[in-house]
Write a protein that holds these residues in place. Structure first.
Motif, PDB file in Angstrom:
ATOM      1  N   ILE A 181       1.854   6.130  -9.652  1.00  0.00           N
ATOM      2  CA  ILE A 181       0.648   6.019  -8.833  1.00  0.00           C
ATOM      3  C   ILE A 181      -0.572   6.051  -9.745  1.00  0.00           C
ATOM      4  O   ILE A 181      -0.754   6.997 -10.524  1.00  0.00           O
ATOM      5  CB  ILE A 181       0.556   7.158  -7.803  1.00  0.00           C
ATOM      6  CG1 ILE A 181       1.798   7.176  -6.920  1.00  0.00           C
ATOM      7  CG2 ILE A 181      -0.698   6.998  -6.933  1.00  0.00           C
ATOM      8  CD1 ILE A 181       1.823   8.305  -5.920  1.00  0.00           C
ATOM      9  N   ARG A 184      -7.837   5.020  -8.661  1.00  0.00           N
ATOM     10  CA  ARG A 184      -9.025   4.317  -9.146  1.00  0.00           C
ATOM     11  C   ARG A 184      -9.972   5.232  -9.917  1.00  0.00           C
ATOM     12  O   ARG A 184     -10.501   4.857 -10.973  1.00  0.00           O
ATOM     13  CB  ARG A 184      -9.764   3.712  -7.939  1.00  0.00           C
ATOM     14  CG  ARG A 184     -11.046   2.954  -8.270  1.00  0.00           C
ATOM     15  CD  ARG A 184     -11.826   2.700  -7.005  1.00  0.00           C
ATOM     16  NE  ARG A 184     -12.204   3.965  -6.370  1.00  0.00           N
ATOM     17  CZ  ARG A 184     -12.634   4.066  -5.114  1.00  0.00           C
ATOM     18  NH1 ARG A 184     -12.702   2.988  -4.360  1.00  0.00           N
ATOM     19  NH2 ARG A 184     -12.971   5.249  -4.616  1.00  0.00           N
ATOM     20  N   VAL A 237      -0.222   4.808   2.415  1.00  0.00           N
ATOM     21  CA  VAL A 237       0.367   3.841   1.485  1.00  0.00           C
ATOM     22  C   VAL A 237       0.829   2.623   2.277  1.00  0.00           C
ATOM     23  O   VAL A 237       1.640   2.744   3.210  1.00  0.00           O
ATOM     24  CB  VAL A 237       1.543   4.461   0.722  1.00  0.00           C
ATOM     25  CG1 VAL A 237       2.097   3.461  -0.290  1.00  0.00           C
ATOM     26  CG2 VAL A 237       1.110   5.739   0.010  1.00  0.00           C
ATOM     27  N   SER A 238       0.301   1.472   1.925  1.00  0.00           N
ATOM     28  CA  SER A 238       0.630   0.250   2.647  1.00  0.00           C
ATOM     29  C   SER A 238       1.992  -0.288   2.210  1.00  0.00           C
ATOM     30  O   SER A 238       2.585   0.178   1.233  1.00  0.00           O
ATOM     31  CB  SER A 238      -0.446  -0.816   2.401  1.00  0.00           C
ATOM     32  OG  SER A 238      -0.415  -1.238   1.045  1.00  0.00           O
ATOM     33  N   ASN A 240       2.673  -2.970   0.729  1.00  0.00           N
ATOM     34  CA  ASN A 240       2.671  -3.601  -0.588  1.00  0.00           C
ATOM     35  C   ASN A 240       2.228  -2.654  -1.700  1.00  0.00           C
ATOM     36  O   ASN A 240       1.952  -3.080  -2.826  1.00  0.00           O
ATOM     37  CB  ASN A 240       1.774  -4.847  -0.583  1.00  0.00           C
ATOM     38  CG  ASN A 240       0.315  -4.514  -0.287  1.00  0.00           C
ATOM     39  OD1 ASN A 240      -0.050  -3.350  -0.138  1.00  0.00           O
ATOM     40  ND2 ASN A 240      -0.516  -5.532  -0.210  1.00  0.00           N
ATOM     41  N   GLY A 241       2.146  -1.339  -1.388  1.00  0.00           N
ATOM     42  CA  GLY A 241       1.874  -0.356  -2.432  1.00  0.00           C
ATOM     43  C   GLY A 241       0.430   0.078  -2.576  1.00  0.00           C
ATOM     44  O   GLY A 241       0.124   0.910  -3.435  1.00  0.00           O
ATOM     45  N   GLY A 242      -0.473  -0.445  -1.772  1.00  0.00           N
ATOM     46  CA  GLY A 242      -1.857   0.006  -1.837  1.00  0.00           C
ATOM     47  C   GLY A 242      -2.002   1.406  -1.273  1.00  0.00           C
ATOM     48  O   GLY A 242      -1.349   1.753  -0.290  1.00  0.00           O
ATOM     49  N   VAL A 243      -2.851   2.213  -1.885  1.00  0.00           N
ATOM     50  CA  VAL A 243      -3.102   3.578  -1.425  1.00  0.00           C
ATOM     51  C   VAL A 243      -4.529   3.625  -0.871  1.00  0.00           C
ATOM     52  O   VAL A 243      -5.485   3.289  -1.579  1.00  0.00           O
ATOM     53  CB  VAL A 243      -2.938   4.601  -2.565  1.00  0.00           C
ATOM     54  CG1 VAL A 243      -3.204   6.020  -2.067  1.00  0.00           C
ATOM     55  CG2 VAL A 243      -1.538   4.504  -3.166  1.00  0.00           C
ATOM     56  N   TYR A 244      -4.669   4.039   0.402  1.00  0.00           N
ATOM     57  CA  TYR A 244      -5.951   3.984   1.086  1.00  0.00           C
ATOM     58  C   TYR A 244      -6.344   5.370   1.602  1.00  0.00           C
ATOM     59  O   TYR A 244      -5.486   6.170   1.983  1.00  0.00           O
ATOM     60  CB  TYR A 244      -5.893   3.018   2.273  1.00  0.00           C
ATOM     61  CG  TYR A 244      -5.662   1.581   1.868  1.00  0.00           C
ATOM     62  CD1 TYR A 244      -6.721   0.688   1.784  1.00  0.00           C
ATOM     63  CD2 TYR A 244      -4.388   1.129   1.569  1.00  0.00           C
ATOM     64  CE1 TYR A 244      -6.508  -0.639   1.415  1.00  0.00           C
ATOM     65  CE2 TYR A 244      -4.164  -0.199   1.195  1.00  0.00           C
ATOM     66  CZ  TYR A 244      -5.231  -1.069   1.119  1.00  0.00           C
ATOM     67  OH  TYR A 244      -5.026  -2.376   0.750  1.00  0.00           O
ATOM     68  N   GLN A 250      -9.367   1.295  -0.410  1.00  0.00           N
ATOM     69  CA  GLN A 250      -8.271   1.448  -1.356  1.00  0.00           C
ATOM     70  C   GLN A 250      -8.708   2.313  -2.532  1.00  0.00           C
ATOM     71  O   GLN A 250      -9.714   2.033  -3.195  1.00  0.00           O
ATOM     72  CB  GLN A 250      -7.774   0.089  -1.864  1.00  0.00           C
ATOM     73  CG  GLN A 250      -6.554   0.211  -2.773  1.00  0.00           C
ATOM     74  CD  GLN A 250      -5.888  -1.126  -3.054  1.00  0.00           C
ATOM     75  OE1 GLN A 250      -6.296  -2.141  -2.505  1.00  0.00           O
ATOM     76  NE2 GLN A 250      -4.880  -1.132  -3.893  1.00  0.00           N
ATOM     77  N   ARG A 253      -2.928   2.680  -6.321  1.00  0.00           N
ATOM     78  CA  ARG A 253      -1.799   1.761  -6.122  1.00  0.00           C
ATOM     79  C   ARG A 253      -0.524   2.422  -6.570  1.00  0.00           C
ATOM     80  O   ARG A 253      -0.472   3.094  -7.602  1.00  0.00           O
ATOM     81  CB  ARG A 253      -2.014   0.461  -6.887  1.00  0.00           C
ATOM     82  CG  ARG A 253      -0.801  -0.462  -6.891  1.00  0.00           C
ATOM     83  CD  ARG A 253      -1.185  -1.894  -7.181  1.00  0.00           C
ATOM     84  NE  ARG A 253      -1.968  -2.460  -6.072  1.00  0.00           N
ATOM     85  CZ  ARG A 253      -1.437  -2.941  -4.961  1.00  0.00           C
ATOM     86  NH1 ARG A 253      -0.121  -2.927  -4.796  1.00  0.00           N
ATOM     87  NH2 ARG A 253      -2.197  -3.432  -4.024  1.00  0.00           N
ATOM     88  N   SER A 255       3.175   1.629  -7.899  1.00  0.00           N
ATOM     89  CA  SER A 255       3.848   0.517  -8.560  1.00  0.00           C
ATOM     90  C   SER A 255       5.131   0.982  -9.207  1.00  0.00           C
ATOM     91  O   SER A 255       5.469   2.178  -9.186  1.00  0.00           O
ATOM     92  CB  SER A 255       2.915  -0.105  -9.610  1.00  0.00           C
ATOM     93  OG  SER A 255       2.560   0.855 -10.598  1.00  0.00           O
TER      94      SER A 255
END
Length: 258
Positions: A181, A184, A237-238, A240-244, A250, A253, A255
């Motif tokens: 993880i 940002r 966590v979406s 496709n791996g996005g973390v919001y 966002q 991420r 991965s």
């Protein structure tokens, strides 16, 4: 009413409820980072009258709250049948916990739902079925708790312990790392997801790790996982791996760890 709904699922009412004629019926929205439950009082009153029960209006609020709690308002796109059924099931679950009969939990949707499905909403039979599934799930929990002996109410005994640092070696058999993880605001810090769905932060020597959170399933297809830290703060966590965050922004991420 809002507090009663959140009490049965063990949550704080972190929504602002507003009566407004700017919406035709009811809506769950996020505006400037604040979550709102909007409802048209004339609409709710008419549904209560048509359904011949005040539970109808309560189920509408529970349905909109279900959109927030399932992460539906964290993304753009508007209504879709899958999200609507998830919110319907949540409303059925909540109303049974509050003491409503199945007919009372379904009263609003029996009145306002269209018989035929559309691009945004399922048809009435499907929606009533989803409410019934949520109601039955809650009913099963209530019946089981009544048949079981009450657990002990004694609190946990606290003992002196070291800080919660779990030794881990990424190459050992103790734990396997299945994801990385990257946040940002902290791009240089090393956060990993283990096969036990624990989120750990590696120390500088990469030989020890502190457990800082946990990943759990949410029931939402768009945001199938929720990341919760030790202070019960949530990130979503979406698929496709996005973390919001809760504002829908966002912040990181998930991965592959390689």
């Amino acid at each position: 009413m809002l507090r009663e709904i959140t009490d049965v699922v063990g949550l704080k009412p972190r929504f602002e409820l507003r009566s407004t004629t700017e919406v035709q019926n009811a809506a769950a929205v996020v505006y400037n980072g604040q979550r709102y439950l909007l409802y048209n009082p004339q609409f709710v009153g008419a549904v209560n009258q048509a359904g011949r029960t005040d539970w109808a209006g309560i189920s509408i609020l529970a349905h909109e709250m279900g959109h927030h709690l399932n992460g539906h308002t964290l993304r753009a796109g508007g209504s879709n049948p899958t999200d609507e059924l998830e919110a319907d099931e949540f409303s059925g679950f909540v109303l049974r916990k509050m003491g409503a009969s199945l007919a009372q939990a379904q009263a609003a949707m029996a009145v306002i739902a269209d018989d035929q499905a559309s691009a945004t909403h399922p048809g009435r039979p499907t929606r009533l079925k989803a409410i019934g599934e949520g109601w039955q799930r809650a009913n099963g929990q209530i019946v089981a708790s009544r048949n079981a002996s009450a657990p002990s109410a004694a609190p946990a005994v606290l003992t002196q312990r070291n800080p919660p640092v779990t030794p881990v070696q990424t190459t050992s058999s103790m734990v396997s790392v299945i994801g990385k993880i990257t946040f940002r605001d902290y791009p240089d810090e090393q956060y990993y997801l283990t096969d036990r769905l624990s989120v750990v932060r590696l120390g500088r020597n990469s030989r020890s790790a502190q457990v800082v959170g946990r990943l759990t399933r949410s029931g939402s297809r768009t945001f199938p996982y929720v990341l919760t830290d030790g202070q019960q703060r949530r990130l979503y966590v979406s698929a496709n791996g996005g973390v919001y965050d809760t504002d829908g922004e966002q912040v990181g991420r998930l991965s592959d760890p390689s």
